[in-house]
Design a protein around this motif. Structure first.
Motif, PDB file in Angstrom:
ATOM      1  N   PRO A 208       0.790  -1.209   0.038  1.00 44.73           N
ATOM      2  CA  PRO A 208      -0.064   0.200  -0.177  1.00 44.73           C
ATOM      3  C   PRO A 208       0.669   1.428   0.044  1.00 44.73           C
ATOM      4  N   HIS A 209       1.909   1.259  -0.286  1.00 45.25           N
ATOM      5  CA  HIS A 209       2.863   2.541  -0.621  1.00 45.25           C
ATOM      6  C   HIS A 209       2.186   3.442  -1.130  1.00 45.25           C
ATOM      7  N   HIS A 210       2.481   4.647  -0.931  1.00 53.74           N
ATOM      8  CA  HIS A 210       1.536   5.787  -1.248  1.00 53.74           C
ATOM      9  C   HIS A 210       1.968   6.215  -2.949  1.00 53.74           C
ATOM     10  N   PRO A 211       1.209   6.612  -3.902  1.00 55.71           N
ATOM     11  CA  PRO A 211      -0.208   7.128  -3.503  1.00 55.71           C
ATOM     12  C   PRO A 211      -1.201   5.919  -3.358  1.00 55.71           C
ATOM     13  N   PHE A 212      -1.900   6.580  -2.321  1.00 56.23           N
ATOM     14  CA  PHE A 212      -2.982   5.654  -1.730  1.00 56.23           C
ATOM     15  C   PHE A 212      -3.974   5.673  -2.760  1.00 56.23           C
ATOM     16  N   ASP A 213      -3.898   4.796  -3.954  1.00 56.06           N
ATOM     17  CA  ASP A 213      -4.878   5.142  -5.184  1.00 56.06           C
ATOM     18  C   ASP A 213      -5.461   3.776  -5.663  1.00 56.06           C
TER      19      ASP A 213
END
Length: 499
Positions: A208-213
């Motif tokens: 779940p590394h950013h961006p949270f997309d």
């Protein structure tokens, strides 16, 4: 003849240790990981070696601390002569492969995998990997991810990107999202496994590394208003953390409403990831390979997610950042157990090798997690991003020691689990803090660190999918994606960021 166990290592990126149902999270849904924990050991006190992607990954592979292997930054190379558990297994006759995000330099660095099928996110690897070549062939660009990750493109993201902290729906359809792409190609690798054992697959997700997309429909999975704000949230940044107020985003303006939206999308990426983990494990069960496979699930580091009014990962080594999820399901046994002893990601390599019956080429500092005698009094971590920092943590206390001693901190975690009361100057803590300083000194002479090792021409995997190192090829690929991202960001209907 004894059948050698298979090994499946599943790695996430920036996954908080407590964001699983099995870890007691009140909201996030992780049925596949919960089931895995139900068949194995859930380590509730596991820590990374350094809370940055590449250094942590090299420590997992090598079983060494970062000051030993020298891969201090995301732009570093595992030095020649440093062994890894994939190399040891390959020497023992294992068939080895990895799928997903490795974050190596060079991109297809040979660390012991016969085959690499890559989906990278940060740095030059994005313009070398299999995933982005597939995207481009389909005429697609991951615009949301590019705008968040490429510094030269962030200014064109628009005001909503900054006020929402880059959280929103992916512009890619679900079938082209990195989580789906990685999951599907990992299943193809597992489909090639035979019943004879001796196979290693390392699956490494970008999220779940950013961006949270998360892509649609996953982005609607959680209602922000219904979520529980996690312990450690502060209405303002504590004074001790003011130097990190503008790391990646400006966090002074982070509201609870914005945090809840970020949480909803962060959890959605986790639940989507969990879905693909479930498909991988179901595939093993259907083929009768699950019981004979060592399965490890972990992450390279954690995520603040509101702790001390911060997001992402740039800042002090507080527990939400340096702790990681760790589940180990051993071959031949199914028994749910929670282990609260202090462990480190450097323990993964000796654990894998011991389960496979393969001796390391030289003694490793980590422990075999299956060994009841593997517990330790103190666990360590280090970081050279910003002020050099070192962590020594027991079950009840934590010392953060910096190259600038004025920044040092000591926390009584039993009385202060959210690390808000720095008692480094408290005479009552002098003895305990001194003991942890001594333990750090025994662990490493932290005022004389090894230099970063970087070799862009280190040996790479010899395979048809590995592109040439030609800078012109990489630049042309980068420019194509940048043009698609700029074009999409300028379109009046482009609105992925949602508050």
């Amino acid at each position: 003849m004894t059948v050698r166990p298979n090994v499946l290592v599943i790695q996430a990126d920036q996954f908080r240790w407590d964001c699983m149902g099995a870890a007691g999270h009140p909201d996030v849904e992780t049925p596949a990981l919960d089931a895995l924990a139900g068949d194995g050991v859930l380590h509730t006190e596991a820590f990374c070696a350094l809370p940055v992607c590449t250094p942590s990954r090299y420590s997992l592979l090598s079983g060494q601390a970062v000051h030993q292997h020298g891969g201090w930054t995301n732009r570093s190379t595992l030095a020649p002569g440093i062994d890894t558990f994939p190399r040891a297994l390959r020497r023992a006759g294992y068939r080895t492969a990895a799928v997903g995000k490795m974050h190596f330099t060079p991109t297809y660095l040979d660390v012991g995998y016969d085959r690499l099928v890559l989906a990278e996110q940060h740095g030059p690897g994005r313009y070398d990997d299999d995933y982005h070549r597939d995207l481009r062939a389909a005429g697609l660009a991951p615009v949301v991810d590019l705008l968040d990750q490429e510094e030269s493109l962030r200014a064109s993201a628009g005001p909503a990107y900054w006020t929402t902290y880059g959280t929103g729906r992916s512009d890619l359809p679900e079938e082209w999202h990195s989580t789906t792409w990685i999951g599907e190609r990992a299943r193809r690798e597992l489909d090639a496994w035979t019943g004879g054992g001796g196979q290693l697959l390392h699956v490494s997700f970008v999220k779940p590394h950013h961006p949270f997309d998360p892509p649609a429909p996953w982005d609607e999975r959680y209602d922000p208003a219904a979520l529980t704000v996690l312990p450690g949230w502060a209405e303002a940044i504590p004074e001790q953390d003011r130097p990190y107020a503008n790391e990646y985003f400006g966090y002074d303006g982070l509201t609870e409403a914005a945090l809840r939206t970020a949480m909803a999308h962060y959890y959605a990426t986790i639940t989507q990831l969990d879905h693909h983990v479930g498909l991988l494990l179901d595939g093993l069960r259907e083929r009768g390979l699950y019981d004979d496979t060592l399965v490890v699930f972990t992450s390279d580091h954690g995520e603040y997610l509101g702790f001390h009014h911060l997001l992402l990962k740039n800042g002090p080594m507080y527990d939400p950042l340096v702790k990681v999820p760790l589940v180990v399901k051993y071959p031949g046994t199914r028994a749910a157990r929670r282990d609260t002893s202090l462990v480190s990601l450097i323990d993964v390599a000796p654990t894998v090798l011991a389960a496979a019956g393969v001796a390391p080429s030289e003694p490793l500092p980590g422990r075999d997690l299956a060994d009841p005698a593997s517990s330790r009094r103190c666990v360590f971590a280090e970081n050279r991003r910003g002020p050099a920092a070192f962590m020594a943590r027991t079950a009840t206390h934590k010392l953060l020691a910096y190259d600038d001693g004025a920044l040092d901190a000591f926390y009584d975690l039993a009385a202060d689990p959210y690390e808000l009361d720095n008692r480094i100057a408290d005479p009552a803590c002098t003895r305990l803090a001194g003991e942890l300083r001594g333990a750090l000194a025994d662990w490493v002479m932290y005022d004389t660190p090894t230099p970063v090792h970087l070799d862009e021409h280190a040996p790479a995997v010899d395979a048809a999918n590995v592109p040439s190192p030609d800078p012109a090829r990489r630049a042309e690929h980068r420019d194509w994606f940048a043009a698609r991202a700029a074009e999409a960001a300028a379109h009046p209907d482009f609105a992925p960021w949602r508050g």
